[in-house]
Design an enzyme around this catalytic site. Structure first.
Site, short mmCIF file in Angstrom:
data_model
loop_
_atom_site.label_atom_id
_atom_site.label_comp_id
_atom_site.label_asym_id
_atom_site.label_seq_id
_atom_site.Cartn_x
_atom_site.Cartn_y
_atom_site.Cartn_z
N HIS A 1 33.51 37.53 37.22
CA HIS A 1 32.43 38.49 36.99
C HIS A 1 32.49 39.67 37.96
O HIS A 1 31.94 40.73 37.67
CB HIS A 1 31.08 37.79 37.07
CG HIS A 1 30.75 37.03 35.83
ND1 HIS A 1 29.48 36.97 35.30
CD2 HIS A 1 31.52 36.28 35.00
CE1 HIS A 1 29.49 36.22 34.20
NE2 HIS A 1 30.73 35.79 34.01
N HIS B 1 37.39 28.79 30.11
CA HIS B 1 36.46 27.77 29.63
C HIS B 1 37.05 26.37 29.65
O HIS B 1 36.39 25.42 29.24
CB HIS B 1 35.96 28.14 28.24
CG HIS B 1 34.99 29.28 28.25
ND1 HIS B 1 34.39 29.79 27.11
CD2 HIS B 1 34.50 30.02 29.27
CE1 HIS B 1 33.60 30.79 27.44
NE2 HIS B 1 33.65 30.95 28.75
#
Length: 751
Positions: free
Chosen positions: A116, A279
């Protein structure tokens, strides 16, 4: 000496608190109150259309507590990076009661932190990215997509505290993401340091919306995302994981993914690798409804929270009660190990919609399959079904994504390498060429997205050679404006936001730059052909391994032209020149990627393309910001380039001199003279005409970016400095200094 003034009411309050003794002080310490002292209204409040020059003042040296003398590259070189990595790896499993690790391992949490931080990068303007560690500051530290990352940075603080200035927050956050992956069995592609910390928030346009996660104001037409934005909503890094505007449609979500990841410079293969690889690890957190449990974000939290936000009043407030995105669950059976389980599950099950405890739309295997497959992150013996986001199912439903994901599933080694390379690109995309990298952990191979430039494998020309070459250039038949325009076009392609572009590599002679409209391709070809001839003839005369590149010849041509222009105006001018540039090849140049550097406007050349939505003056400030210029540097360069007659397409707008092609301050003298008055042209509303106030005779034409230096109060104040009777020497020296700065912006080898 710096004097900080105190508003009158604040001064009275201070006096009262001192005279009242400790009782009032203690009451103040224990009270929760808002600061209501009067705040001055900014000029933008009264005049919202006023040109904003603040981008040219951001990241001032005065903001840096280390000062001008600090050499980060030197400090970084003192690090034992292997020991730093060991300390970070130990942190991965050092569980803290105040924020327990999922599955006893902080690795996935730190991957999200690094992702991020780097993932705000956007290729359109080079802003965002990991450099500067902007995730520490507003607004990023309080974005809804960054919930809980305040805790990740706080967990990392002991390592940062130990190594101090030797490793920046920006480098440490990326390195921690790498170590997190490696600690869970993944082999990364490498790591490079070199990201210096910022000490204040960047001034960045993140979108038009005034609320988080609301509205479609950034879209128009058939869901066309406004440039230069690269996220679907305010407060998100990329896409809404539940689907466009919360609509759980994997195919529609695939369109958003392709658009946003593409705007981060990722192709389909890199996109699939990043989503599937990322993920593989960790879980999403949505144990309760955020609106019922979470307190204010860090920027709005009370001082007692000490920079932390989103205080959770439900359950334990952490561990199994953690809330971040509102989605809940893990994708893999073993979320702290590198496996193919994400792809196994994606293709091994059919998926049905459900809702998380927080009410977010997500997907689980149909008919209760695998309902006990995934262990709970904190409660021993408790198990769950694996989950997928709507955006995960896009990799299965979109035909192109599916082909890639199936290929990765069938070839785990290819998948691992693709994720490693995509992760390296994600975390290093805003650092520019390899010449800016620090440390010895970066991969040796050249990658196309790094805009590779050949190493210097020849002897550089000396001062005598430089003087002879300047004579040859000036004798070639090229004019001062042609040489200045070409050097400027080459060097000013640099973007300080992601360190791309610049004169090194001579990519102005390659596609796509050679055909950019702002570069006047017809003239540019003639100039480059002539300079190549000069280069070849000169190299033929050199002995041994001595050589001069086209990139150096282009920059030296600009220097020679400015020296001649100064001499013609009566000044003895020497423009500094450092050889050492090399020439890139077309094969080293990603045409599509470089197309994003094409200027839509360049006030320094008085160029403004049709179809622009941003005003010429705003474009000027943005261009100056990309070139890391100050307000005075921008001012002196515009004025000097006008007198040098360096406008796009030989336009005479703003050329307020009887001696075009010479280096003089006539632009400022005549712009500020009350002998002239200005009127909008009746033929073209973008053009202004200057008339002799007494005779009515038209003398000049100008654009907005010419007249703004007389109309804007701040710019006029600087312009006056260069229009004064004693300004000649200062003008020339300041122009040469600013010009040299631009010519050397991409010379990482000199820094």
């Amino acid at each position: 000496m710096f004097k900080k003034t105190v508003p009158l009411l604040s001064a009275v309050a201070i006096a009262i608190s001192f005279s009242a003794g400790t009782g009032v002080a203690n009451a103040q310490e224990n009270a929760s109150y808002e600061v209501n002292s009067p705040e001055p209204k900014s000029n933008d409040f009264w005049w919202p259309n006023k040109l904003n020059l603040e981008p040219l003042r951001q990241h001032s040296p005065e903001s840096d507590p280390y000062g001008d003398d600090f050499d980060y590259a030197e400090a970084f070189s003192q690090l034992d990076l292997e020991q730093v990595k060991k300390d970070i790896e130990e942190l991965m499993t050092s569980d803290q009661d105040w924020w327990p690790a999922d599955y006893g391992h902080y690795g996935p949490f730190f991957i999200r932190m690094a992702w991020h931080g780097a993932g705000t990068y956007r290729v359109q303007d080079g802003r965002g990215g990991a450099a500067g560690a902007q995730q520490r500051f507003e607004p990023l530290n309080s974005w809804p997509d960054n919930v809980s990352l305040d805790k990740a940075r706080r967990l990392l603080w002991p390592v940062k505290q130990k190594y101090g200035r030797d490793i920046s927050w920006a480098d440490l956050m990326v390195l921690t993401g790498n170590v997190a992956l490696e600690s869970m069995g993944f082999e990364t592609f490498g790591f490079a340091g070199g990201r210096e910390d910022a000490w204040e928030p960047d001034i960045v346009y993140w979108g038009p919306e005034k609320e988080w996660l609301k509205g479609d104001e950034r879209y128009s037409g058939d869901r066309e995302l406004e440039n230069p934005l690269a996220a679907v909503q305010m407060g998100l890094i990329y896409v809404n994981p539940e689907g466009p505007n919360g609509k759980p449609d994997p195919l529609l979500a695939a369109k958003d993914i392709r658009d946003t990841f593409g705007r981060m410079a990722m192709n389909d293969e890199e996109t699939v690798a990043l989503i599937a690889g990322g993920h593989t690890f960790g879980k999403a957190h949505g144990a309760h409804k955020p609106e019922e449990c979470l307190g204010a974000e860090p920027a709005a939290a009370g001082v007692e929270e000490q920079g932390l936000g989103w205080k959770n009043k439900c359950g334990k407030g952490n561990a199994e009660d953690t809330i971040t995105s509102g989605l809940e669950g893990a994708w893999s059976v073993n979320p702290t190990a590198w496996t193919t389980q994400y792809l196994d599950n994606l293709f091994g099950f059919e998926w049905e919609q459900t809702k998380s405890p927080a009410g977010a739309i997500q997907w689980i295997p149909v008919d209760g399959q695998a309902s006990n497959l995934v262990p709970d992150a904190h409660v021993e013996g408790k198990r769950h079904a694996p989950i997928m986001f709507t955006t995960d199912l896009s990799l299965k439903e979109d035909p192109e994504y599916r082909k890639i994901a199936k290929r990765f599933h069938e070839d785990p080694k290819e998948f691992e390498l693709a994720f490693a390379k995509a992760w390296f690109k994600l975390t290093h995309r805003d650092m520019g060429p390899k010449q800016s990298y620090l440390g010895d952990m970066a991969p040796q191979e050249d990658l196309l997205w790094q805009d590779p430039i050949p190493a210097v494998d020849f002897e550089l020309i000396n001062e005598n050679d430089v003087e002879q070459l300047k004579v040859a250039i000036l004798d070639s038949g090229l004019s001062v404006p042609q040489l200045v325009r070409t050097a400027w076009a080459s060097a000013s392609s640099f973007r300080g936001t992601d360190m791309r572009g610049g004169a090194n590599g001579a990519r102005i002679a390659l596609e796509p730059q050679m055909n950019w409209e702002a570069n006047n391709p017809a003239e540019l070809k003639k100039v480059l052909d002539t300079l190549k001839g000069v280069q070849e003839d000169f190299n033929d005369e050199l002995s041994g391994d001595k050589y001069v590149s086209l990139a150096d010849v282009i920059v030296l041509g600009g220097a020679a032209a400015i020296e001649k222009a100064g001499k013609d105006a009566g000044y003895d001018v020497t423009v500094p020149f450092e050889p050492g540039r090399t020439d890139a090849s077309q094969e080293m140049t990603d045409v599509n990627s470089f197309s994003f550097l094409e200027p839509k406007a360049d006030a320094f050349r008085n160029y403004y393309a049709e179809g622009n939505r941003v005003s010429p003056a705003q474009h000027m400030v943005d261009k100056a910001d990309q070139l890391t210029l100050t307000v005075p540097e921008m001012t002196v360069l515009v004025g000097g380039l006008r007198s040098l007659d360096a406008n796009y397409n030989d336009s005479d707008h703003g050329v307020f001199t009887d001696q075009p092609g010479t280096l003089n301050n006539d632009f400022f003298v005549n712009l500020l003279s009350m002998d002239n008055e200005w009127k909008k042209s009746s033929d073209n509303e973008a053009i202004y005409e200057g008339f002799d106030r007494k005779t009515g005779e038209q003398k000049y034409t100008a654009t907005t970016v010419d007249l703004i230096f007389g109309s804007n109060s701040e710019l006029r104040a600087v312009a006056e400095v260069y229009a004064m009777s004693d300004a000649d020497e200062k003008f020339v020296n300041d122009f040469v200094q600013a010009w040299t700065k631009v010519m050397q912006l991409d010379r990482f080898d000199l820094k």
